[in-house]
Design an enzyme around this catalytic site. Structure first.
Site, PDB file in Angstrom:
ATOM      1  N   HIS A   5       3.063   3.153   2.283  1.00 60.65           N
ATOM      2  CA  HIS A   5       2.815   2.597   0.945  1.00 60.65           C
ATOM      3  C   HIS A   5       3.466   1.216   0.846  1.00 60.65           C
ATOM      4  O   HIS A   5       4.492   0.964   1.479  1.00 60.65           O
ATOM      5  CB  HIS A   5       3.384   3.508  -0.153  1.00 60.65           C
ATOM      6  CG  HIS A   5       2.776   3.234  -1.486  1.00 60.65           C
ATOM      7  ND1 HIS A   5       3.272   2.296  -2.355  1.00 60.65           N
ATOM      8  CD2 HIS A   5       1.684   3.769  -2.089  1.00 60.65           C
ATOM      9  CE1 HIS A   5       2.515   2.263  -3.443  1.00 60.65           C
ATOM     10  NE2 HIS A   5       1.545   3.146  -3.309  1.00 60.65           N
ATOM     11  N   HIS A  28      -6.699   1.045   0.270  1.00 59.42           N
ATOM     12  CA  HIS A  28      -6.398   1.437  -1.126  1.00 59.42           C
ATOM     13  C   HIS A  28      -7.118   2.761  -1.407  1.00 59.42           C
ATOM     14  O   HIS A  28      -6.888   3.745  -0.714  1.00 59.42           O
ATOM     15  CB  HIS A  28      -6.799   0.270  -2.039  1.00 59.42           C
ATOM     16  CG  HIS A  28      -6.374   0.375  -3.465  1.00 59.42           C
ATOM     17  ND1 HIS A  28      -5.289   1.103  -3.882  1.00 59.42           N
ATOM     18  CD2 HIS A  28      -6.908  -0.167  -4.619  1.00 59.42           C
ATOM     19  CE1 HIS A  28      -5.157   1.006  -5.211  1.00 59.42           C
ATOM     20  NE2 HIS A  28      -6.138   0.248  -5.673  1.00 59.42           N
ATOM     21  N   SER A  87      -6.431  -2.404  -7.398  1.00 51.07           N
ATOM     22  CA  SER A  87      -7.431  -2.195  -8.464  1.00 51.07           C
ATOM     23  C   SER A  87      -6.919  -2.668  -9.823  1.00 51.07           C
ATOM     24  O   SER A  87      -7.670  -3.282 -10.596  1.00 51.07           O
ATOM     25  CB  SER A  87      -7.876  -0.728  -8.530  1.00 51.07           C
ATOM     26  OG  SER A  87      -6.769   0.149  -8.513  1.00 51.07           O
ATOM     27  N   ASP A 133      -3.285   9.940  -1.512  1.00 52.71           N
ATOM     28  CA  ASP A 133      -4.557  10.201  -0.835  1.00 52.71           C
ATOM     29  C   ASP A 133      -4.447  11.232   0.283  1.00 52.71           C
ATOM     30  O   ASP A 133      -5.457  11.770   0.737  1.00 52.71           O
ATOM     31  CB  ASP A 133      -5.122   8.893  -0.257  1.00 52.71           C
ATOM     32  CG  ASP A 133      -5.491   7.906  -1.353  1.00 52.71           C
ATOM     33  OD1 ASP A 133      -5.978   8.359  -2.397  1.00 52.71           O
ATOM     34  OD2 ASP A 133      -5.281   6.699  -1.164  1.00 52.71           O
ATOM     35  N   ARG A 144       2.814  12.112  -6.628  1.00 51.49           N
ATOM     36  CA  ARG A 144       1.428  12.557  -6.858  1.00 51.49           C
ATOM     37  C   ARG A 144       0.992  13.500  -5.733  1.00 51.49           C
ATOM     38  O   ARG A 144       0.207  14.412  -5.936  1.00 51.49           O
ATOM     39  CB  ARG A 144       0.491  11.347  -6.956  1.00 51.49           C
ATOM     40  CG  ARG A 144       0.830  10.409  -8.106  1.00 51.49           C
ATOM     41  CD  ARG A 144       0.017   9.123  -8.051  1.00 51.49           C
ATOM     42  NE  ARG A 144       0.315   8.339  -6.862  1.00 51.49           N
ATOM     43  CZ  ARG A 144      -0.268   7.188  -6.559  1.00 51.49           C
ATOM     44  NH1 ARG A 144      -1.204   6.687  -7.358  1.00 51.49           N
ATOM     45  NH2 ARG A 144       0.059   6.531  -5.465  1.00 51.49           N
TER      46      ARG A 144
END
Ligand SMILES: CC(=O)SCCNC(=O)CCNC(=O)[C@H](O)C(C)(C)COP(=O)(O)OP(=O)(O)OC[C@H]1O[C@@H](n2cnc3c(N)ncnc32)[C@H](O)[C@@H]1OP(=O)(O)O
Ligand SMILES: O=C([O-])CC(=O)C(=O)O
Length: 441
Positions: free
Chosen positions: A318, A271, A241, A373, A327
């Site tokens: 990843h 993504h 992105s 995610d 995160r």
């Protein structure tokens, strides 16, 4: 008091002079070698971009202007009575390169509040789509409809000087960030809540107001949105992105065009769409096993089945990270504080204990650990947001902060059109056979 705009420009002028010096005096320094395999394998490991806002280390994870997520949780201003960082603060940090004061964050909040009006024709354009359209499709269409508002496009058409590009880009970035929560909330209420829309509350911060317009008044959800927006905001320059927004912006496409392009990349399942895929996958697992708290043996069997069907385990792996995503850890901490007994959240933690050893045993998988995610959906479901197809829109609103701050930097530093060289397989084969010279050796 200098405005945020002047402060940014002063900083950018200093960096601009530094960049000119680096390119002039050190531009010939060699920074690495590229292997043939890398151009076939997604350019992994090739450094080809300069991005100011954040930097990713494979083991330490993301740092925003040098600050890790735990440091930011401590240092960034919070809402009154809250303990999560306000996203206005991380945007200020990424844009200006300095930690903001409480007043800086309040000014940013006020600025976005003043610019948040979304014209009716944008909402009408979204309404022209069937309700069944994926929320990311509706989101991108909304952003594109808003493009008619671009200051940059207008000024460029009028014949603006290169020196001035940064200013209308800055204005567009501010307008767009201010308006995205309204567009996103409109899509959510349209698709899932019978079109019963909620007017903004100008007294709330950017993320708090977003939560309010979505229809969630629980202070826990407001805190979650502040954390969510902050940690999803940026992940250095090479992710799909950010890179897409930068690339499209490099053609001097205005910020609306560039950001919409970036959002089309975020909508891919490898993504940003992975956040919906994770919850979908967990719900399917629960259904198949017939339990809302599957045990580790059952999870292991389901993971092996997923792999045997030639699918990826969503939320794991990843392109750069080689350890648990900080995160993920920040969200796990939030879960432990606010909902330690939630069965779905516990399932996410049980998956975390089960999946890495399985993926570690597959040689080709470079990172067996969870990414951002893997956790986000379970926290949203806890507060009642079960409509997982919407999750990537939340990610998109958050990602605007980083990629649009970067776009301001791109234009302020006068970065050129991005255009790497490509080669054909025929040429590579001819080079391997010693018949052609491609790389000048
Ligand atoms: C916000 C974000 O974008 S975070 C990422 C979100 N995406 C996901 O969670 C989807 C699941 N994960 C993946 O598909 C991958 O790990 C990616 C896309 C994130 C990274 O891809 P890469 O850098 O190519 O990873 P890597 O080099 O480890 O891949 C090598 C092989 O392992 C496979 N692999 C990597 N992760 C996984 C996984 N979670 N499950 C199964 N297989 C995997 C790849 O598909 C690839 O297989 P192939 O050679 O047969 O095509
Ligand atoms: O860095 C990446 O490639 C993907 C990612 O985690 C992000 O963009 O947040």
């Amino acid at each position: 008091m200098p405005t945020i705009q002047n402060k940014f420009k002063d900083k950018a002028d200093i960096v601009s002079a530094e960049v000119k010096d680096i390119v002039k005096n050190h531009g010939d320094r060699i920074i690495g070698e590229v292997k043939l395999s890398q151009i076939y394998q997604g350019m992994r490991g090739i450094t080809g971009l300069v991005t100011e806002t954040s930097l990713l280390d494979s083991y330490d994870g993301i740092r925003f202007r040098g600050y890790s997520i735990p440091e930011l949780k401590e240092k960034l201003p919070k809402a009154e009575g809250g303990s999560e960082p306000l996203p206005e603060g991380i945007f200020y940090l990424m844009l200006v390169g300095e930690l903001p004061t409480e007043e800086d964050v309040q000014n940013m909040s006020n600025l976005w509040q003043r610019r948040s009006h979304v014209p009716n024709y944008v909402l009408d354009t979204i309404e022209a789509l069937p309700e069944t359209a994926h929320p990311m499709t509706q989101f991108v269409v909304g952003i594109m409809a808003l493009q008619t508002e671009s200051h940059f496009a207008k000024k460029y058409a009028e014949g603006m000087s290169k020196q001035d590009y940064w200013l209308p880009v800055f204005d567009d970035a501010m307008d767009l960030i201010a308006r995205l929560p309204r567009i996103a909330a409109y899509i959510y209420r349209r698709k899932y809540k019978g079109g019963k829309h909620i007017q903004p509350n100008g007294l709330l911060d950017w993320a708090g107001n977003f939560a309010h317009m979505l229809g969630y008044e629980d202070e826990g959800f407001h805190e979650l949105m502040r954390l969510y927006m902050t940690i999803h905001s940026d992940h250095e320059g090479g992710n799909v992105s950010a890179h897409t927004t930068h690339l499209v912006g490099s053609a001097l496409s205005d910020p609306y065009l560039a950001f919409a392009a970036g959002m089309n990349g975020l909508a891919g399942p490898l993504h940003g769409l992975a956040n919906q895929e994770v919850i979908k996958w967990i719900f399917e697992m629960q259904k198949e096993i017939g339990s809302d708290l599957p045990n580790k043996e059952q999870i292991e069997a389901y993971v092996r089945k997923t792999l045997s069907e030639g699918k990826v385990v969503p939320g794991y792996g990843h392109a750069v990270l080689r350890k648990t995503d900080p995160r993920f850890e920040a969200q796990m901490q939030f879960g432990k504080k606010h909902m330690p007994d939630d069965k779905l959240v516990q399932t996410v933690w049980n998956i975390y204990e089960t999946v890495p050893p399985i993926l570690q045993s597959i040689a080709k998988i470079k990172n067996p650990w969870p990414n951002v995610d893997a956790h986000s959906g379970a926290l949203l479901v806890h507060y009642g947001m079960v409509e997982y197809e919407f999750y990537t829109v939340l990610f998109g609103v958050a990602r605007s902060l980083g990629v649009l701050a970067s776009l301001c930097w791109d234009r302020a530093l006068g970065y050129p059109l991005e255009r790497p060289k490509s080669v054909s397989n025929r040429l590579v084969k001819a080079w391997l056979e010693g018949k052609e010279e491609i790389w000048g050796d």
